[in-house]
Design an enzyme around this catalytic site. Structure first.
Site, PDB file in Angstrom:
ATOM      1  N   HIS A   1      19.476  -9.364 -41.854  1.00 33.06           N
ATOM      2  CA  HIS A   1      19.108  -7.769 -41.222  1.00 33.06           C
ATOM      3  C   HIS A   1      17.832  -7.293 -40.590  1.00 33.06           C
ATOM      4  O   HIS A   1      17.778  -6.732 -40.446  1.00 33.06           O
ATOM      5  CB  HIS A   1      19.273  -6.947 -42.677  1.00 33.06           C
TER       6      HIS A   1
ATOM      7  N   ASP B   1      15.257 -27.291 -10.059  1.00 29.90           N
ATOM      8  CA  ASP B   1      15.132 -28.107 -11.343  1.00 29.90           C
ATOM      9  C   ASP B   1      13.666 -28.506 -11.686  1.00 29.90           C
ATOM     10  O   ASP B   1      12.893 -28.861 -12.305  1.00 29.90           O
ATOM     11  CB  ASP B   1      16.501 -29.355 -12.608  1.00 29.90           C
TER      12      ASP B   1
ATOM     13  N   ASP C   1      14.198 -31.065   2.050  1.00 32.89           N
ATOM     14  CA  ASP C   1      14.590 -31.732   0.800  1.00 32.89           C
ATOM     15  C   ASP C   1      14.261 -32.308  -0.264  1.00 32.89           C
ATOM     16  O   ASP C   1      13.394 -33.234   0.670  1.00 32.89           O
ATOM     17  CB  ASP C   1      16.414 -32.194   1.160  1.00 32.89           C
TER      18      ASP C   1
END
Length: 565
Positions: free
Chosen positions: A217, A400, A546
């Site tokens: 809880h 990534d 790239d």
């Protein structure tokens, strides 16, 4: 933010989905409170044709407990309260009335004050009305050994399973209650979490870090801990739960419970560590990783241990239709089989120009006449390894940031073969085939597979008599066929294809390297249409080359410097 509508509608929204997707029924109560029962259940009127009803419940926020464990061989009914709050006495009493026949009813209660009082008063009132009712209290938490009233945690689910199995077997109320108490008293559970649960509509409490022995809880843990990964976390939990005091010589039943916020990958790694640290031979049955009793999205787990006594083993091995029950398993060593052979047509070690033997009989690959091809390949590998950080940074726009790491790993695997005598280019076709397998296994990612495809197709073309430029063209065509990309899509091809055009027209490696570099620079103006970068908004990659194309350009430059410089 979390995907709730509101704290006020949370329980109703969850029950709505459960009632439409499982064999459960909602009991209409006099006060409109929630009671869920097994679909089609009717309490028997003939004592010889009746089973003990098993009821549990408690505050919501611990799903799938308790409603998810309603089913044949487990609970007959469950009474969910509001978020982290015990259900009212009236709801528990109506549940008893609705599912209890002459065989009686067992209430399984987690050891929290609200649950003890509300379920206890409901039991007393039901007895006044003539119902046979027994209760069992679950207090499996071992986080605070000095307290008199330990909390009820995920071990409660094993009590559900035990009582439900005994009831389904036709045991009497006394037998069901006695068996459930025996298991409840044998349980030990403790949890560890990296952060507290986030209550709907409340801001995240950032003051609490990793804690051991916290409540479901959101109660603070017994102590803060510093853990570095799954191994540390599991070690802390197992040290606290003290398996050596539980194992009675017959092994352990282990429940690995996700407190709500662990990814599937984390769950499996935690399972690996629990099994490794306890020792497979000590575990008679393993349940998990599973969400059995969660705490909203608490990023943590708990481990429950119990001695593998025959009555508990019989219970956990028995089937149940409860939607959340995950069967216990007896662990086995990892199953492995040897791989298949390779095609005799593959132009590799089977060719006479491939490996030979040294004076000690060890297999070695024959190098080219002057060793220049091997030296050039090794220099190209060194260039890619040196460029790891640069390429990773370029790749960050795709999310990534691992292109440099991937190319470096592939280059390292090829370089290791060259250094160890496991790769030579006396027969270029055989050498390329061997290099393809090194890239496939050592490089990883889609880039590794694509370059392995290129090398494999080029190897076959060389074996069939093609020139070097023709073989490169065959490799590029195969890459395009399987990868689905074309020139202009912001991939490795934007450096490879310009370099191939130069070689196909009779140009040398230096000119090809210039063309590859120019093609790589041009990718800064292109929008990605293939590969993972295609899923990234175009503006994020604008003005950035790239990473794969840059890697190819560096490879050609290293080859040209070695062979033509």
């Amino acid at each position: 933010m979390a995907f709730y509508n509101s704290r006020e509608t949370l329980v109703d929204d969850m029950l709505s989905a459960l009632l439409q997707t499982t064999e459960l029924e909602h009991l209409a109560t006099s006060e409109g409170t929630a009671v869920v029962i097994r679909a089609g259940h009717e309490p028997g009127t003939d004592p010889g044709d009746d089973q003990v009803a098993v009821i549990s419940g408690g505050g919501s926020g611990h799903e799938p407990a308790h409603v998810g464990f309603i089913g044949e061989g487990m609970l007959t009914a469950a009474v969910p309260g509001s978020l982290f709050a015990s259900p009212p006495v009236s709801a528990v009493l109506e549940a008893i009335r609705s599912v209890t026949g002459p065989a009686g009813c067992l209430l399984i209660i987690k050891n929290y004050t609200g649950d003890r009082l509300n379920f206890g008063l409901a039991a007393e009132r039901a007895r006044q009305e003539g119902y046979a009712v027994e209760t069992v209290l679950v207090s499996d938490d071992v986080a605070l050994p000095e307290i008199d009233q330990p909390r009820g945690l995920a071990g409660t689910v094993l009590v559900h399973k035990t009582a439900g199995h005994l009831a389904a077997s036709g045991a009497s109320l006394e037998e069901v209650a006695s068996g459930a108490r025996r298991v409840a008293q044998s349980l030990s559970t403790i949890g560890l979490s990296l952060r507290a649960a986030r209550l709907p509509g409340a801001s995240t409490d950032t003051s609490r870090g990793a804690e051991l022995g916290l409540g479901i809880h959101n109660e603070p843990g017994a102590q803060p801990v510093e853990v570095q990964g799954a191994s540390d976390a599991v070690a802390a939990v197992l040290s606290a739960v003290a398996p050596e005091t539980i194992d009675e010589g017959s092994g352990l039943v282990v429940l690995l419970n996700d407190l709500g916020g662990c990814s599937p990958q984390e769950g499996l790694v935690l399972a690996h560590e629990v099994i490794r640290q306890l020792g497979q031979q000590r575990i008679s049955r393993f349940i998990g990783p599973v969400r059995a009793m969660s705490s909203l999205d608490m990023h943590g787990f708990s481990v429950t241990l119990a001695p593998a006594r025959p009555d508990l083993l019989e219970a956990v091995d028995a089937p149940s239709s409860a939607p959340a029950w995950v069967p216990a398993v007896a662990l086995t060593p990892p199953r492995r089989r040897s791989g298949g052979g390779q095609s005799p047509e593959t132009p590799d070690e089977s060719r006479s120009e491939g490996p030979g033997e040294d004076s000690d009989g060890n297999s070695v690959w024959q190098v080219s006449t002057d060793g220049r091809l091997e030296a050039a390949a090794d220099n190209a590998c060194a260039a890619l390894i040196a460029a790891q950080e640069e390429l990773d940074e370029l790749d960050r726009v795709a999310g990534d940031a691992d292109a440099g790491t991937t190319f470096s790993a592939g280059a390292a695997s090829v370089s290791a073969l060259l250094q160890d005598g496991g790769l030579g280019f006396a027969d270029p076709a055989a050498g390329l085939a061997r290099m393809a397998r090194a890239l496939e296994t050592g490089m990883g990612g889609s880039s590794g597979v694509l370059l392995a495809i290129l090398a494999t197709a080029a190897s076959r073309a060389l074996a069939e008599g093609s020139s070097g430029a023709e073989a490169l063209g065959a490799g590029i065509a195969s890459m395009q066929h399987h990868g689905g990309a074309s020139e202009g899509d912001r991939t490795m091809l934007d450096a490879l294809i310009p370099a191939h055009r130069v070689l196909a027209s009779g140009g040398g490696l230096t000119e090809a390297a210039d063309a590859a570099a120019q093609g790589a620079r041009g990718t800064a103006e292109l929008e990605a249409k293939a590969g993972r970068a295609a899923y990234v908004p175009g503006y994020k990659a604008r003005d950035t080359q790239d990473a794969g194309a840059v890697a190819i350009a560096k490879l050609f430059r290293a080859l040209s410097d070695s062979l033509e410089g």
